[in-house]
Design a protein around this motif. Structure first.
Motif, mmCIF file in Angstrom:
data_model
loop_
_atom_site.group_PDB
_atom_site.id
_atom_site.type_symbol
_atom_site.label_atom_id
_atom_site.label_comp_id
_atom_site.label_asym_id
_atom_site.label_seq_id
_atom_site.Cartn_x
_atom_site.Cartn_y
_atom_site.Cartn_z
ATOM 1 N N THR A 254 1.267 -0.953 0.367
ATOM 2 C CA THR A 254 -0.274 -0.202 0.166
ATOM 3 C C THR A 254 0.897 1.193 0.074
ATOM 4 O O THR A 254 0.030 1.865 0.628
ATOM 5 N N VAL A 255 1.727 1.576 -0.761
ATOM 6 C CA VAL A 255 2.537 1.771 -0.602
ATOM 7 C C VAL A 255 2.446 3.709 -1.379
ATOM 8 O O VAL A 255 2.630 4.513 -0.331
ATOM 9 N N ALA A 256 1.966 3.367 -2.595
ATOM 10 C CA ALA A 256 1.327 4.679 -2.747
ATOM 11 C C ALA A 256 -0.012 5.270 -2.008
ATOM 12 O O ALA A 256 -0.610 6.451 -2.052
ATOM 13 N N ASP A 257 -1.347 4.652 -1.385
ATOM 14 C CA ASP A 257 -1.781 4.857 -1.023
ATOM 15 C C ASP A 257 -2.962 5.233 -0.150
ATOM 16 O O ASP A 257 -2.531 6.122 0.844
ATOM 17 N N ASP A 258 -0.851 4.758 0.826
ATOM 18 C CA ASP A 258 -0.704 4.819 2.659
ATOM 19 C C ASP A 258 0.332 5.464 2.748
ATOM 20 O O ASP A 258 0.371 6.495 3.681
ATOM 21 N N PHE A 259 1.312 4.606 2.418
ATOM 22 C CA PHE A 259 2.665 4.726 3.631
ATOM 23 C C PHE A 259 3.318 6.272 2.632
ATOM 24 O O PHE A 259 3.678 7.147 3.491
ATOM 25 N N LEU A 260 2.786 7.002 1.347
ATOM 26 C CA LEU A 260 3.065 7.799 0.994
ATOM 27 C C LEU A 260 2.611 9.534 1.673
ATOM 28 O O LEU A 260 3.485 10.185 1.646
ATOM 29 N N PRO A 261 1.654 9.387 1.232
ATOM 30 C CA PRO A 261 0.857 10.278 1.894
ATOM 31 C C PRO A 261 0.542 10.798 3.474
ATOM 32 O O PRO A 261 1.388 11.580 4.254
#
Length: 344
Positions: free
Chosen positions: A74-81
């Protein structure tokens, strides 16, 4: 503007990651630390444990949880934000700690630090792999290649390592530093054997340090300065070229209850459940009758650790929640009522 150093703490279920981070928070020496906790399950147990450590200067909003699945998926959806939320603060942290789920592949997370919106703002100071020395000594993650090859010849269904073995190798292979935890539970000869078994999976130059209860000087762990995102090619993976991996080999569920009367009775009954069923990990918060503080329960294999952390807050419901994690096929229909009766 200097990039914020970020330490990724990986390791298998029950290796001691949360205990290590709690120790770092308690010994930060005035340094502003922030923590990102990735859960596997439906409740934020690890985040709650860290918030209960009572460290001065560590506010609730310095501990952020990602409970929507494994962080590497979930890197793009959760971690980066979440990372942007931290680094965009008017007074950002001096160092970020990331506690991955025990089921996470570390390399996709490190790769996220190459993204343009992150690369100029943060860097991976180092990847730390926590290893349970006692578990490895017991053969839970033995890597006998000759025996495995012989088994493959005898049984064509054994074409690949089990998911647990594969995750273990992934976490070791990505590490810049390995912490062999719980060394007090094994003797010197066994410890040497465990270290030898780990060595074949480590990149050249990666050091192994010993720990008890995750207690290590922050100077050993923070400030490695390896910029791991610039060294991805040396971190070999079973999943090269893949964007994610499959967690269908694991099950987890939450058991909720009320107030427990006797901690010793609870511990004995939980131990019986761990021995009777194939439970990899059990962790949670328990309300104990007559006690003003929450009881933290951590179990891996046959070992159970309990301690009281912070007092229950005014208006907070005194209730118990335990997360149970196991491999696919875990008998939730039998285990959930069993544990529910213990915390009813």
């Amino acid at each position: 503007m200097a990039r914020i150093p970020t330490t990724v703490v990986t390791g298998f279920l029950g290796a001691g990651k949360t205990t290590l981070i709690r120790h770092l928070l308690e010994n930060a020496g005035g340094r502003r630390l922030a923590v990102v906790v990735n859960e596997f399950g439906d409740v934020g147990i690890d985040g709650e444990i860290l918030r209960g450590c009572g460290v001065e200067g560590c506010a609730d909003d310095d501990i952020l949880e990602l409970a929507n699945g494994c962080i590497c998926c979930t890197v793009a959806d959760d971690f980066l934000p979440t990372l942007r939320k931290l680094i965009d603060r008017p007074n950002p942290p001096e160092h970020i700690l990331i506690e991955t789920s025990g089921l996470a592949l570390p390399k996709p997370l490190v790769k996220a630090f190459t993204w343009p919106e992150v690369r100029t703002r943060a860097t991976v100071d180092g990847v730390i792999a926590m290893i349970d020395a006692d578990a490895v000594a017991a053969g839970r993650f033995a890597h006998d290649e000759a025996a495995l090859a012989k088994a493959r010849e005898a049984d064509p269904t054994l074409d690949h390592d089990t998911p647990l073995e594969e995750l273990f190798e992934e976490q070791l292979g990505c590490a810049d530093l390995v912490i062999l935890n719980k060394t007090d539970l094994i003797d010197a000869q066994t410890l040497a054997r465990v270290e030898a078994s780990l060595a074949e999976h480590l990149r050249p130059g990666v050091k192994v340090v010993h720990a008890r209860q995750g207690a290590l000087d922050p100077a050993v762990l923070l400030g490695l300065g390896v910029a791991a995102e610039d060294d991805l090619d040396s971190r070999k993976s079973h999943h090269e070229g893949e964007d994610d991996h499959d967690h269908d080999d694991f099950d987890s569920f939450v058991v909720r209850g009320g107030v427990v009367g006797d901690v010793d009775v609870l511990t004995a009954r939980l131990k019986g459940a761990l021995e009777a069923h194939d439970i990899l990990r059990l962790k949670g918060v328990v309300a104990v009758q007559g006690k003003p503080a929450r009881l933290i329960v951590q179990a891996v294999g046959p070992r159970i650790q309990t301690y009281f952390d912070r007092p229950w807050r005014e208006g907070e419901a005194r209730a118990s929640s335990l997360v149970v994690i196991g491999e696919k096929g875990l008998n939730a229909e039998a285990i959930a009522p069993l544990i529910a009766a213990m915390i009813a």
